[in-house]
Scaffold this active site. Structure first.
Site, mmCIF file in Angstrom:
data_model
loop_
_atom_site.group_PDB
_atom_site.id
_atom_site.type_symbol
_atom_site.label_atom_id
_atom_site.label_comp_id
_atom_site.label_asym_id
_atom_site.label_seq_id
_atom_site.Cartn_x
_atom_site.Cartn_y
_atom_site.Cartn_z
ATOM 1 N N GLY A 147 2.056 25.951 -58.782
ATOM 2 C CA GLY A 147 1.911 27.105 -59.660
ATOM 3 C C GLY A 147 0.477 27.561 -59.834
ATOM 4 O O GLY A 147 -0.464 26.985 -59.298
ATOM 5 N N HIS B 91 8.662 27.956 -57.525
ATOM 6 C CA HIS B 91 7.761 26.976 -58.122
ATOM 7 C C HIS B 91 8.293 25.606 -57.741
ATOM 8 O O HIS B 91 9.477 25.311 -57.942
ATOM 9 C CB HIS B 91 7.709 27.129 -59.643
ATOM 10 C CG HIS B 91 6.726 26.207 -60.290
ATOM 11 N ND1 HIS B 91 6.886 25.748 -61.574
ATOM 12 C CD2 HIS B 91 5.585 25.645 -59.833
ATOM 13 C CE1 HIS B 91 5.872 24.954 -61.884
ATOM 14 N NE2 HIS B 91 5.073 24.868 -60.844
ATOM 15 N N ASP B 92 7.443 24.748 -57.206
ATOM 16 C CA ASP B 92 7.936 23.481 -56.669
ATOM 17 C C ASP B 92 8.674 22.654 -57.714
ATOM 18 O O ASP B 92 9.647 21.969 -57.398
ATOM 19 C CB ASP B 92 6.813 22.675 -56.007
ATOM 20 C CG ASP B 92 5.563 22.519 -56.858
ATOM 21 O OD1 ASP B 92 5.608 22.794 -58.072
ATOM 22 O OD2 ASP B 92 4.524 22.118 -56.297
ATOM 23 N N THR B 93 8.246 22.742 -58.983
ATOM 24 C CA THR B 93 8.952 21.964 -60.016
ATOM 25 C C THR B 93 10.348 22.521 -60.268
ATOM 26 O O THR B 93 11.288 21.759 -60.525
ATOM 27 C CB THR B 93 8.153 21.936 -61.319
ATOM 28 O OG1 THR B 93 6.810 21.558 -61.038
ATOM 29 C CG2 THR B 93 8.745 20.958 -62.304
#
Length: 487
Positions: free
Chosen positions: A82, A240-242
């Site tokens: 992010g 977003h990777d999360t």
């Protein structure tokens, strides 16, 4: 019937991967196609991401995937970290390489920004935790410094948005990554126009928002020529990777929290609506968009970056430890002897991480760790104690007990940290999958293609497909007697 293949481009702050997700009914197999390391480069006092090296590696990975899986490939999607972004001019051309979030330009930007819009009002508008690396403060700093690219910019694209544009030519802002900017309203699920106006940021930078699962159409002809991926769609995951990692949490029921463990640790719960209470503000929690319209109430915590940077320094000194060696050294060190605040700003980008950890121990009145194993143990135990503090706050915000912690990401393979987390938090830990981010990316594409029905079924696929490890609290260690060191 041959399995369908979905390609995940998973870009982290220290490395990237192209992985293939092979979905055969309700079983998912992940295969690594290409992995690479990367790091920002310092030029004229500014820290930039090596965008074109990243792009070359993405193309290489896609080309390798085509050679292996051919016509079975359905789609590709990109997830990334992010807050960082690239800028396009008004004709749609890239203006400059993105600046990395660890760059020093945002130092002091809190005070300058809060003089325009008070801190409490920014949280009320966005529900996002306060970190000077956030996009809001990066833009304010660029504006203050008279950045030529910002003066000429017509569109802002977050890192995964930028790669989706490079793949398709379509400039769009995906919701989950937009929510990390601190310029997004979690209640309306749109840009916070009032805050953007009050901060005197150009509104034209912030384009249309799209939801995870949206198709951006086919690859550009030049990308097809470079990779051979004809007829493949680009489908936006929780970029977003999360957000992608949380989709891959193999949980059932409601009384659980997740801990996405990598360079950063991100610990939180899924909530039906944003939590904007005084306690959430005081504890600096964040509300980020999740897939399927969910809200991710979470806390950003410094993660395995602490150990990664120690590794880097020791490698330069001629001691190239791998993770297994470091875990062995840490396990031999005396327990609960030296503790630090892992979120101390001085640990964000120190020149010498081991020296910084030793210095903080002395400053906090803790014994200075004298060996490499003691330094690593200090970092891991301090992380586990921070997780305990965040768990307690999550339970207060949720109004109910959390019965289980799911650790996903690279940190799920660190058995010592997983056990420390179970012991410190006095909760069972279920560890895995390691490749949660890429798995979540693939699962979102599979949902968009109709191969998986919904989030619940996606998590059931993970439970069927991945070996998970259980860690139970060891009551012989008295972690309750140890208070965390909080900055």
């Amino acid at each position: 019937m041959p399995s369908k293949v979905f390609l995940a481009v998973d870009l982290g702050a220290s490395g990237g991967r192209v992985l293939a997700g092979l979905l055969d009914g309700q079983v998912l197999e992940m295969a690594e196609v290409h992995r690479f390391n990367h790091a920002p480069v310092n030029m004229h006092g500014r820290l930039y991401w090596r965008l074109f090296d990243l792009w070359a590696n993405v193309l290489h990975g896609l080309r390798e995937a085509q050679g292996t899986y051919g016509e079975r490939i359905v789609s590709v999607g990109v997830d990334a970290w992010g807050v960082d972004f690239g800028l396009l001019d008004r004709r749609g051309e890239l203006l400059a390489a993105p600046v990395a979030y660890r760059d020093s330009r945002t130092q002091g930007e809190f005070e300058r920004t809060f003089a325009v819009v008070p801190r409490e009002e920014i949280f009320a508008a966005t529900g996002i935790q306060f970190m000077e690396i956030n996009t809001l403060y990066q833009l304010r700093a660029a504006q203050r410094l008279g950045s030529p690219p910002l003066d000429r910019a017509g569109r802002l694209l977050m890192m995964p948005d930028l790669f989706h544009w490079m793949l398709t030519g379509v400039a769009a802002n995906e919701q989950t990554i937009a929510s990390t900017t601190q310029l997004y309203d979690p209640r309306t699920q749109g840009w916070s126009d009032d805050l953007i106006a009050r901060l005197h940021l150009p509104r034209e930078l912030f384009g249309r928002l799209i939801a995870p699962g949206t198709s951006l159409g086919p690859l550009l002809p030049e990308v097809v020529a470079e990779t051979g991926l004809a007829g493949v769609e680009v489908v936006v995951p929780g970029s977003h990777d999360t957000a992608s990692a949380v989709l891959a949490v193999p949980a059932a029921g409601e009384n659980w929290c997740y801990l996405s463990s990598g360079t950063w640790s991100l610990m939180g719960i899924e909530a039906a609506a944003p939590v904007l209470t005084a306690e959430a503000y005081r504890w600096n929690f964040t509300n980020e968009a999740g897939v399927a319209g969910t809200n991710r109430l979470l806390k950003n915590i410094s993660g395995l970056w602490l150990v990664q940077e120690c590794q880097r320094i020791w490698r330069m000194e001629g001691r190239p430890y791998d993770w297994q060696q470091l875990a062995h050294l840490a396990a031999q060190a005396e327990p609960l002897r030296s503790l630090i605040d892992v979120d101390d700003p001085r640990l964000l980008a120190p020149r010498d991480m081991p020296a910084a950890i030793v210095s903080l121990c002395r400053e906090a009145g803790q014994p200075a760790p004298a060996t490499h194993g003691a330094i690593v143990r200090c970092a891991l135990e301090s992380l586990a104690l921070k997780y305990r503090e965040v768990l307690e706050h999550l339970e207060r915000l949720r109004g109910a007990r959390i019965d289980q912690i799911h650790i996903v990401g690279g940190g799920s393979q660190n058995g010592l940290l997983c056990q420390m987390t179970a012991d410190a938090c006095e909760r069972p830990v279920l560890a895995g999958p390691m490749e949660a981010t890429a798995i979540g990316n693939v699962l979102m594409q599979a949902i968009a293609a109709g191969a998986i029905a919904d989030v619940a079924q996606a998590r059931a696929v993970v439970r069927q497909s991945v070996k998970l490890l259980d860690y139970l609290p060891d009551e012989s260690r008295n972690w309750r007697s140890v208070a965390p060191t909080t900055h």
